[in-house]
Design an enzyme around this catalytic site. Structure first.
Site, PDB file in Angstrom:
ATOM      1  N   ASP A  53       0.701  -1.251   0.004  1.00 32.48           N
ATOM      2  CA  ASP A  53      -0.088  -0.002  -0.069  1.00 32.48           C
ATOM      3  C   ASP A  53       0.862   1.182   0.110  1.00 32.48           C
ATOM      4  OD1 ASP A  53      -2.151  -1.682  -0.056  1.00 32.48           O
ATOM      5  OD2 ASP A  53      -2.812  -0.974   2.271  1.00 32.48           O
ATOM      6  N   ALA A  54       1.695   1.176   0.762  1.00 31.54           N
ATOM      7  CA  ALA A  54       2.830   2.482   0.928  1.00 31.54           C
ATOM      8  C   ALA A  54       3.475   2.885  -0.452  1.00 31.54           C
ATOM      9  CB  ALA A  54       3.874   1.996   1.796  1.00 31.54           C
ATOM     10  N   ASP A  57       0.941   4.357  -2.954  1.00 29.85           N
ATOM     11  CA  ASP A  57       0.338   5.428  -2.174  1.00 29.85           C
ATOM     12  C   ASP A  57       1.681   6.535  -2.816  1.00 29.85           C
ATOM     13  OD1 ASP A  57      -1.705   4.886  -0.839  1.00 29.85           O
ATOM     14  OD2 ASP A  57      -1.034   4.921   1.040  1.00 29.85           O
ATOM     15  N   SER A 102     -37.826  -3.433 -15.291  1.00 33.25           N
ATOM     16  CA  SER A 102     -37.479  -3.937 -13.932  1.00 33.25           C
ATOM     17  C   SER A 102     -37.824  -5.555 -13.976  1.00 33.25           C
ATOM     18  CB  SER A 102     -38.486  -3.420 -12.894  1.00 33.25           C
ATOM     19  OG  SER A 102     -39.773  -3.439 -13.428  1.00 33.25           O
ATOM     20  N   LEU A 103     -38.271  -6.136 -12.911  1.00 30.65           N
ATOM     21  CA  LEU A 103     -38.270  -7.842 -13.097  1.00 30.65           C
ATOM     22  C   LEU A 103     -39.396  -8.160 -12.475  1.00 30.65           C
ATOM     23  CD1 LEU A 103     -34.522  -8.821 -12.054  1.00 30.65           C
ATOM     24  CD2 LEU A 103     -35.698  -8.959 -14.481  1.00 30.65           C
ATOM     25  N   GLU A 136     -28.374 -15.849 -10.689  1.00 28.57           N
ATOM     26  CA  GLU A 136     -27.445 -15.042 -10.033  1.00 28.57           C
ATOM     27  C   GLU A 136     -27.986 -14.323  -9.027  1.00 28.57           C
ATOM     28  OE1 GLU A 136     -27.383 -11.418 -13.267  1.00 28.57           O
ATOM     29  OE2 GLU A 136     -26.700 -13.390 -13.959  1.00 28.57           O
ATOM     30  N   LYS A 138     -29.645 -11.624  -6.859  1.00 23.46           N
ATOM     31  CA  LYS A 138     -30.472 -10.153  -6.961  1.00 23.46           C
ATOM     32  C   LYS A 138     -29.850  -9.197  -5.818  1.00 23.46           C
ATOM     33  CE  LYS A 138     -34.859  -8.300  -7.712  1.00 23.46           C
ATOM     34  NZ  LYS A 138     -34.379  -6.890  -7.155  1.00 23.46           N
ATOM     35  N   ASP A 140     -28.823  -6.085  -4.008  1.00 27.65           N
ATOM     36  CA  ASP A 140     -29.682  -5.013  -3.427  1.00 27.65           C
ATOM     37  C   ASP A 140     -29.151  -3.662  -3.298  1.00 27.65           C
ATOM     38  OD1 ASP A 140     -31.947  -3.768  -2.345  1.00 27.65           O
ATOM     39  OD2 ASP A 140     -31.912  -4.640  -0.619  1.00 27.65           O
ATOM     40  N   ARG A 159     -30.411   4.696 -12.501  1.00 27.36           N
ATOM     41  CA  ARG A 159     -31.493   4.294 -13.371  1.00 27.36           C
ATOM     42  C   ARG A 159     -32.699   5.267 -13.613  1.00 27.36           C
ATOM     43  NH1 ARG A 159     -36.412   1.927 -12.211  1.00 27.36           N
ATOM     44  NH2 ARG A 159     -37.127   0.276 -13.793  1.00 27.36           N
ATOM     45  N   GLU A 202     -24.908  -2.941 -10.541  1.00 26.29           N
ATOM     46  CA  GLU A 202     -25.792  -2.535  -9.261  1.00 26.29           C
ATOM     47  C   GLU A 202     -24.509  -2.075  -8.371  1.00 26.29           C
ATOM     48  OE1 GLU A 202     -28.875  -2.962  -9.306  1.00 26.29           O
ATOM     49  OE2 GLU A 202     -29.760  -2.864  -7.368  1.00 26.29           O
ATOM     50  N   TYR A 254     -24.119  -6.965 -14.528  1.00 26.93           N
ATOM     51  CA  TYR A 254     -24.988  -8.008 -14.796  1.00 26.93           C
ATOM     52  C   TYR A 254     -25.385  -8.064 -16.184  1.00 26.93           C
ATOM     53  CZ  TYR A 254     -28.606  -5.219 -12.675  1.00 26.93           C
ATOM     54  OH  TYR A 254     -29.230  -4.075 -12.208  1.00 26.93           O
ATOM     55  N   LYS A 322     -32.438 -16.150 -15.464  1.00 28.28           N
ATOM     56  CA  LYS A 322     -32.214 -15.773 -16.840  1.00 28.28           C
ATOM     57  C   LYS A 322     -32.326 -16.860 -17.772  1.00 28.28           C
ATOM     58  CE  LYS A 322     -30.157 -11.565 -15.196  1.00 28.28           C
ATOM     59  NZ  LYS A 322     -29.031 -10.662 -15.147  1.00 28.28           N
ATOM     60  N   LYS A 346     -37.988 -14.076  -4.932  1.00 32.92           N
ATOM     61  CA  LYS A 346     -37.725 -13.041  -3.761  1.00 32.92           C
ATOM     62  C   LYS A 346     -38.082 -14.262  -2.501  1.00 32.92           C
ATOM     63  CE  LYS A 346     -38.023  -8.595  -5.210  1.00 32.92           C
ATOM     64  NZ  LYS A 346     -38.546  -7.399  -5.033  1.00 32.92           N
ATOM     65  N   CYS A 440     -22.926   2.503  36.402  1.00 35.73           N
ATOM     66  CA  CYS A 440     -22.170   1.824  35.240  1.00 35.73           C
ATOM     67  C   CYS A 440     -22.106   0.536  35.677  1.00 35.73           C
ATOM     68  CB  CYS A 440     -20.948   2.322  35.120  1.00 35.73           C
ATOM     69  SG  CYS A 440     -19.859   1.433  33.692  1.00 35.73           S
ATOM     70  N   CYS A 443     -17.999  -0.003  35.959  1.00 34.10           N
ATOM     71  CA  CYS A 443     -16.851   0.633  37.103  1.00 34.10           C
ATOM     72  C   CYS A 443     -17.789   1.073  38.135  1.00 34.10           C
ATOM     73  CB  CYS A 443     -16.436   1.888  36.362  1.00 34.10           C
ATOM     74  SG  CYS A 443     -17.387   3.314  35.984  1.00 34.10           S
ATOM     75  N   CYS A 458     -22.021   7.018  31.281  1.00 34.42           N
ATOM     76  CA  CYS A 458     -21.194   6.834  32.165  1.00 34.42           C
ATOM     77  C   CYS A 458     -20.172   7.922  32.044  1.00 34.42           C
ATOM     78  CB  CYS A 458     -20.289   5.407  32.010  1.00 34.42           C
ATOM     79  SG  CYS A 458     -18.822   5.131  33.044  1.00 34.42           S
ATOM     80  N   CYS A 463     -13.267   4.918  33.352  1.00 36.28           N
ATOM     81  CA  CYS A 463     -13.821   3.537  33.455  1.00 36.28           C
ATOM     82  C   CYS A 463     -13.037   2.850  32.082  1.00 36.28           C
ATOM     83  CB  CYS A 463     -15.596   3.945  32.833  1.00 36.28           C
ATOM     84  SG  CYS A 463     -16.309   2.342  32.251  1.00 36.28           S
TER      85      CYS A 463
HETATM   86  S1  IVH Z   1     -31.159  -8.198 -14.799  1.00 42.57           S
HETATM   87  C1  IVH Z   1     -34.349  -6.028 -17.915  1.00 42.57           C
HETATM   88  N1  IVH Z   1     -29.831  -9.258 -12.954  1.00 42.57           N
HETATM   89  O1  IVH Z   1     -33.310  -5.476  -9.865  1.00 42.57           O
HETATM   90  C2  IVH Z   1     -34.252  -6.054 -16.439  1.00 42.57           C
HETATM   91  N2  IVH Z   1     -31.246  -7.389 -12.420  1.00 42.57           N
HETATM   92  O2  IVH Z   1     -36.331  -5.608  -9.502  1.00 42.57           O
HETATM   93  C3  IVH Z   1     -32.567  -6.703 -16.182  1.00 42.57           C
HETATM   94  N3  IVH Z   1     -30.819  -6.347 -10.028  1.00 42.57           N
HETATM   95  O3  IVH Z   1     -33.205  -2.397 -10.672  1.00 42.57           O
HETATM   96  C4  IVH Z   1     -32.359  -6.766 -14.925  1.00 42.57           C
HETATM   97  N4  IVH Z   1     -29.236  -7.662  -9.655  1.00 42.57           N
HETATM   98  O4  IVH Z   1     -31.478  -3.512 -11.730  1.00 42.57           O
HETATM   99  C5  IVH Z   1     -30.791  -7.845 -13.248  1.00 42.57           C
HETATM  100  N5  IVH Z   1     -28.466 -10.041 -11.184  1.00 42.57           N
HETATM  101  C6  IVH Z   1     -29.248  -9.183 -11.569  1.00 42.57           C
HETATM  102  C7  IVH Z   1     -29.659  -7.981 -10.833  1.00 42.57           C
HETATM  103  C8  IVH Z   1     -30.649  -7.260 -11.163  1.00 42.57           C
HETATM  104  C9  IVH Z   1     -30.103  -6.650  -9.253  1.00 42.57           C
HETATM  105  C10 IVH Z   1     -31.799  -5.069 -10.047  1.00 42.57           C
HETATM  106  C11 IVH Z   1     -32.226  -4.349 -11.286  1.00 42.57           C
HETATM  107  C12 IVH Z   1     -33.618  -3.851 -11.041  1.00 42.57           C
HETATM  108  C13 IVH Z   1     -34.140  -4.668  -9.963  1.00 42.57           C
HETATM  109  C14 IVH Z   1     -35.360  -5.255 -10.403  1.00 42.57           C
END
Ligand code: IVH
Length: 698
Positions: A53-54, A57, A102-103, A136, A138, A140, A159, A202, A254, A322, A346, A440, A443, A458, A463
């Site tokens: 790291d040094a 840096d 979205s999905l 894969e 999902k 968050d 998005r 993501e 993804y 998928k 989900k 406390c 102590c 405290c 302490c």
């Molecule tokens: S594929 C056409 N793959 O989940 C849609 N989405 O509820 C293609 N998300 O905001 C999305 N992980 O961005 C895909 N492995 C993953 C994901 C993923 C998270 C998000 C996506 C969207 C939300 C949908």
């Protein structure tokens, strides 16, 4: 190593100090950029650092210094841009190449099999044999869209509403996992850069990093984020990219939305991910492939996935299934906002009911006494939960939770679970309301709750528990980050009397420790080496580690950008702190008061005497003639490009904004200026020429 930025500045005005860099300097900057990119790739993407790291840096600082002296050398893909520094007034809107869909959701096996039936109804029978699936995580976090033109990262956006997102390119540049140039890794790859690539992914934060950040914020009395997703989103939606740069944001890609390449394009989703990974983009390795005749195995895998995801370091709110073939994806198309070819699986409900066995009070490093719930162990969201925070006296009273109660607990985005409510209907009459103890638990000195505060303290500064927590904080992540040193060591060394003050960390009686159980030679050597290595951390880390109220990582960085040593900081008058952009009166007062106390000054001197770095090697940032002033650059300037003018302003301590407001000090005006000039006139903001700007910094 391949290099795309051979063009150095062609400016020449030696009287202003903003002259063309000599060719050897330009060449060195080019080399440094390539070297840094290579090592960043090794470190952040491959997780296989080749230098310390040094050493990294020192290369980094060398490039920073060159760029500060010759702003024209700072190219758009310079690794130094990852530390941020671009300040925006608001985010521009950008249109996505295609709607960000979205999905559709599934909540159990039935939904899953129904989806597969729908696929088969939609596709001609002769193509059913081509069906196979990828599962894969999902992720968050915050969905982002990235664009690379001829291998250069040129645009990053959120998005947004699906059609328009917010342009957060500068903030995304600070995400270490995001390659600024692809193929990443310089000479290590022989791949071509695609002509254009637009990907979706993501941005997220690891659970542990989120907890550590919040813990620090809470100690500093600063704002907390509700969960890792909000933390990631909040970190990337900062107007000042320097703040984003200090947040531990990571990234998984993804999907490819657009790929124009001279090579053969991948034909399946899994091959596409492999290709993206080869280009150096971060692709999550946690992926499973199932044939259509393996669909039962896929369903079983998903049923078990709930437990698996709890073992991942980041938040996952389900799995995505998928169709692997991109041609079939195309055929399947969309219904409304959701693609037919993908499904989000989900997991419902992360709440559970259990017994509250006890409420214990923990003492933090500032003496805050926090009630914690001791729970009958119960599984929630795939992990066993035994404890939950109850925050403070009022929180317990408002919830009216009593020892012996059945309580509802929830594990949401965060790792530390919450007690949501008690179930009074299940009481048997033996449960009594809880009260904050009067002394406390460690102590035995009185606990005090100041009027108008929610916290109880405290107030005994001797302490031992406070010292343990101070040590834990000092050696922890974001502070001195001493490997092999955690709460166990802090507890043991304080209890044995080896640590009476933070400075004692650097003066431990190693012969005695060697005789303790659990400190075999290797362990001991590692701990010693960790402590030694920690001495060279940037001074901002030490400043954070001191645990001054309101001084978290960000504030410490800001302060140390201004002062070159802790001594200079200790000796500064309070007004000097408040004059720093980003430091408010509350922080200024807290820092000032901390260093008014002699024991705190003595601590810094003692640390320095033990060889801990308390001064940066660099020269003080200098006179910073533009400090505290915001500039807007508009129109075509006679010799400087807009970027160069902005770099010049920033190198001299000024801020740059994209639009004119009352906060603007000067508008730097070139030819053919448009609406910004009108706005400046309307608000009475002075305009200056490039020449006048140069005079200001001369
Ligand atoms: S594929 C056409 N793959 O989940 C849609 N989405 O509820 C293609 N998300 O905001 C999305 N992980 O961005 C895909 N492995 C993953 C994901 C993923 C998270 C998000 C996506 C969207 C939300 C949908």
């Amino acid at each position: 190593m391949a290099n795309r930025n051979t063009e150095a500045s062609t400016l020449s005005d030696s009287t202003t100090g903003f002259s063309t860099a000599p060719a050897n300097v330009a060449a060195r900057a080019t080399d440094l950029r390539a070297l840094l990119r290579h090592h960043q790739y090794q470190y952040y993407v491959l997780d296989a650092p080749e230098i310390s790291d040094a050493a990294f840096d020192s290369l980094f600082r060398e490039l920073q210094a060159l760029e500060a002296a010759h702003p024209a050398l700072r190219t758009a893909d310079s690794p130094t841009l990852r530390v941020g520094g671009v300040v925006a007034d608001k985010f521009e809107k950008v249109e996505h190449p295609a709607p960000m869909l979205s999905l559709a959701n599934a909540f159990g096996s039935e939904d899953l099999y129904a989806w597969r039936e729908r696929l088969k109804r939609f596709l001609p029978a002769e193509r059913h044999g081509e069906l196979s699936y990828v599962v894969e995580p999902k992720f968050d976090g915050l969905t982002v869209v990235l664009r690379y033109d001829h291998g250069d990262f040129v645009l990053g956006a959120t998005r947004g509403d699906g059609q328009f997102g917010e342009k957060i390119t500068d903030n995304l540049r600070t995400v270490r996992r995001l390659p600024l140039v692809i193929p990443a890794g310089g000479a290590t790859t022989s791949m071509h850069a695609p002509l254009q690539l637009i990907v979706r992914g993501e941005a997220y934060v690891d659970k542990a990093d989120f907890e550590a950040f919040n813990a620090r914020q809470s100690e500093a009395g600063e704002r907390l984020y509700a969960n890792p997703r909000n933390f990631a989103a909040g970190s990337l939606r900062q107007l000042d990219s320097a703040i984003s740069a200090q947040r531990p944001v990571k990234l998984w890609i993804y999907q490819a939305l657009v790929l124009e390449t001279e090579d053969n394009a991948p034909e399946t989703h899994s091959a596409m991910l492999a290709y993206l990974a080869q280009l150096g983009l971060p692709v999550c390795p946690n992926l499973r492939h199932f044939g259509d005749d393996d669909f039962d195995a896929l369903a079983a895998y998903l049923a078990e996935y709930g437990a698996l995801r709890a073992t991942l370091p980041y938040e996952v709110d389900g799995a995505v299934i998928k169709v692997d073939s991109l041609e079939l994806q195309e055929l399947l198309g969309f219904t409304g906002k959701d693609p037919r070819w993908a499904l989000a699986y989900k997991y419902a409900g992360e709440e559970a009911v259990t017994r509250l066995n006890a409420i214990v009070v923990n003492i933090g490093r500032t003496g805050v006494a926090t009630p914690n719930a001791v729970l009958e162990p119960v599984a929630v969201g795939g992990v066993i939960v035994k404890a939950a925070t109850l925050h403070n006296e009022d929180y317990v009273r408002d919830l009216d939770v009593r020892v012996g109660d059945q309580v509802v607990i929830k594990r949401a985005g965060e790792v530390i679970p919450k007690v949501l409510r008690a179930l009074p209907e299940l009481r048997n009459g033996s449960e009594a309301p809880w009260q904050m103890p009067s002394v406390c638990p460690i102590c035995g000195e009185p606990l005090v709750r100041p009027p108008d505060e929610a916290a109880t303290y405290c107030v005994n500064s001797a302490c031992p528990e406070q010292l343990v927590r101070k040590v834990e904080y000092f050696v922890g992540r974001g502070a001195m980050d001493i490997e092999g040193f955690g709460i166990k060591q802090a507890e043991a060394f304080v209890e044995l009397g080896y640590i009476k003050s933070l400075a004692d960390i650097y003066n431990l009686p190693w012969e005695k420790i060697a005789a303790l159980e659990g400190y075999k030679e290797k362990r001991l050597d590692n701990l010693r080496a960790g402590i030694e290595a920690g001495k060279q951390r940037p001074v901002a880390r030490l400043l954070t580690a001191l645990g001054i109220r309101f001084v978290g990582e960000t504030v410490a960085e800001l302060l140390m950008q201004h002062f070159s040593s802790l001594q200079a900081l200790m000796d500064a008058p309070q007004e000097e702190f408040s004059a720093i952009h980003g430091i408010g009166p509350r922080i200024a007062e807290s820092v000032h008061e901390f260093f008014l106390l002699e024991p705190n000054r003595a601590l810094v001197h003692q640390l320095a005497a033990y060889g801990v770095r308390t001064a940066e090697a660099r020269a003080p940032v200098g006179a910073q003639p533009l400090a505290g002033k915001t500039f807007v650059v508009t129109g075509t300037l006679p010799t400087l490009s807009r970027e160069e003018a902005q770099a010049l302003i920033k190198a001299n301590g000024g801020k740059v904004a994209g639009s004119v407001s009352k906060a603007t000090a000067y508008v730097v005006l070139g030819e053919n200026a448009g609406s910004k000039l009108d706005k400046a006139r309307e608000l009475g903001i002075p305009t200056i020429s490039e020449e006048e700007l140069r005079a200001l910094v001369a």
